[in-house]
Design an enzyme around this catalytic site. Structure first.
Site, PDB file in Angstrom:
ATOM      1  N   ALA A 104       0.979  -1.203  -0.186  1.00 18.15           N
ATOM      2  CA  ALA A 104      -0.220   0.071   0.024  1.00 18.15           C
ATOM      3  C   ALA A 104       0.924   1.224  -0.087  1.00 18.15           C
ATOM      4  CB  ALA A 104      -0.896   0.048   1.331  1.00 18.15           C
ATOM      5  N   HIS A 157      20.955 -16.951  46.952  1.00 16.93           N
ATOM      6  CA  HIS A 157      22.231 -17.707  46.914  1.00 16.93           C
ATOM      7  C   HIS A 157      21.986 -19.030  46.529  1.00 16.93           C
ATOM      8  CE1 HIS A 157      26.327 -18.433  48.236  1.00 16.93           C
ATOM      9  NE2 HIS A 157      26.101 -19.188  48.881  1.00 16.93           N
TER      10      HIS A 157
END
Ligand code: NDP
Length: 476
Positions: A114, A459
């Site tokens: 387009a 941890h």
């Protein structure tokens, strides 16, 4: 004045599709034109297939690591045709989802090109014209080759996903996101990768320390990286083009349009004095906005120096009915940014809430191996603005160190001395993309170094270092 539709979107990539769906959800009548495949660069020839290739390539190191962890496992062989088939099956599936989402939202899809013929009028390739109250341009960008004789022998990132065979050797030109990601991917898949970058260090614009570590890791993994190096001349491997052996017409050596990918072998003469033949050359030398042949200039839409459509904070062009989002506007060329720009456009135009796009503190990741995740200012940018403290640690992470690898990771915070705010966070590590997404929330909220410090570590992880760095490594 009545229009055929309330919104006509040109371009069915991330930004265009999101805007079309959201506008349709407000009750607007929406049409969208796309002349290629729905999903655009990200889904069809960018982020998605790239990330799947990152995963594919990462398996190369896994058998070795698994053996160190006690598994009796042999190295395997990568089967590109098999992977490529599954990859394209997945892309077809995703494209189908995009189409169904649009159709389900009531968006009328035009599978054709387009262009604009007036401020409120779009013409389709089949000659149909549609009038629209608003037009949104979301045509994205395209890879660019350098202007050089025989550059057409090189491939671009779009072509990588379509290659019929994996080349044995490849030269990658460039030092940005795409060049570095592709170098790591193809190296991981078993291609002998050489990379030329014209500047002093790859990944210009990222934190220097992080760039250095990524470059070191890439070399350690086997990528033959040459900085300060560029192609001087290139030509078909069986012809010595620069000695004038063949006529000057570039078309002499141009491959047929349907030439199989990759288009090698290619002979390359480099600025470092070397001359070599590569099975393929990949240009990852930047992307340009797709603003050509849209009829923009005639309507008064302003086009910038790099071909970008110039817009204001609301993505509006100089023509009030025409808006533009995504890579076409060359603001921050990332999928999530295009999506946000599309959403802000809909909020502004269809929901009546003027919403500028916030381009501040956008996190991003380079999917190299290891990954580089970043948000905010680099050390170099920050120290030019105000006095800063730098907290950084580089170490061998538990998982690969146990397997005898010398890979290192980097966790780094750049902190304002005056406000204590974390101005930048830079992570080089496996899965840094995942980590930086979360760190970016804190940085975006204005977290201080002390906010990071009072957060308990998880941890044992790599990211816990972000909340346990006590003393600055330097002040500037
Ligand atoms: P970049 O602009 O990041 O990098 C282009 C590279 O090519 C630079 O290293 C540049 O060098 C070099 N270059 C430019 N022209 C030439 C030339 N004529 N000869 C030699 N080298 C040249 O572009 P990319 O194509 O890598 O990526 C485009 C954009 O796509 C990115 O900016 C990013 O926004 C997006 N992207 C994001 C990803 C992610 O989020 N993970 C992944 C891939 C892309 P110099 O530095 O000297 O200018």
């Amino acid at each position: 004045m009545s229009f055929d539709v309330d919104l006509f979107v040109i371009g069915g990539g991330s930004g265009g599709v999101r805007a079309a769906r959201m506008a349709a959800a407000t009750g607007a009548k929406v049409a969208l034109a796309e002349d290629s495949r729905l999903g655009g660069t990200c889904v069809i020839r960018g982020c998605v297939p790239k990330k799947l290739m990152v995963y594919a390539s990462a398996f190369r190191e896994m058998p070795g690591e698994a053996r160190a962890y006690g598994w009796d496992i042999a190295d395997g062989r990568f089967d590109w045709p098999s992977f490529r088939k599954t990859l394209h099956g997945e892309l077809d599936r995703l494209e189908g989802i995009y189409r169904r989402l649009l159709e389900g939202s009531g968006v009328m899809i035009h599978d054709q090109r387009a262009h604009l013929v007036a401020a409120h009028r779009v013409a389709l390739a089949d000659g149909t014209e549609v009038s629209a109250k608003h037009i949104l341009l979301a045509t994205g960008g395209r890879p660019e080759r350098p202007e050089m004789r025989h550059a057409e022998l090189g491939i671009v990132s779009d072509d990588v996903f379509l290659m019929e065979t994996l080349p044995k050797s490849m030269l990658i030109v460039g030092g940005g996101f795409i060049a570095c990601e592709m170098a790591c991917i193809l190296n991981g898949l078993g291609v002998a990768v050489t990379q030329f970058y014209r500047g002093a260090q790859i990944l210009r614009g990222f934190d220097d320390e992080a760039r250095g570590l990524v470059a070191e890791a890439m070399k350690a993994k086997g990528i033959d990286l040459h900085v300060g190096t560029n192609i001087l001349e290139m030509g078909p491997a069986d012809q010595v083009m620069w000695q004038g052996a063949v006529g000057d017409n570039m078309a002499d050596a141009a491959p047929e349009p349907a030439a199989p990918l990759p288009r090698g072998p290619v002979r390359v003469k480099a600025s470092n004095g070397t001359e070599r033949v590569f099975d393929a050359v990949l240009f990852a030398t930047g992307r340009a906005p797709n603003s050509r042949n849209l009829g923009l200039e005639d309507l008064g839409v302003q086009i910038g120096r790099r071909g970008e459509v110039v817009v204001d904070a609301y993505s509006q062009t100089a023509v009030p009915s025409i808006f533009a989002v995504g890579d076409l506007t060359n603001r921050v060329n990332l999928t999530p940014v295009a999506i946000r720009e599309g959403m802000a456009f809909v909020r502004t135009v269809f929901e009546g809430v003027p919403t500028p796009v916030d381009h501040d503190l956008i996190p991003s990741a380079v999917f190299t191996q290891p990954e580089l995740g970043t948000v905010g200012l680099t050390e170099e940018q920050a120290r030019d603005l105000e006095p800063i403290e730098v907290y950084a640690t580089s170490f061998k992470p538990m998982r690969s160190a146990f397997a005898g690898s010398s890979d290192r990771v980097l966790m780094k915070l750049v902190v304002s001395q005056a406000t204590r705010r974390v101005l930048g966070c830079h992570i080089v590590a496996p899965d840094a993309g995942e980590m930086i997404q979360l760190a970016a929330i804190a940085v975006k909220m204005g977290a201080t170094k002390e906010d990071f410090d009072r957060t308990v570590a998880v941890h044992p992880t790599m990211a816990e270092e972000l909340v346990t760095m006590r003393a600055p490594v330097r002040k500037a």
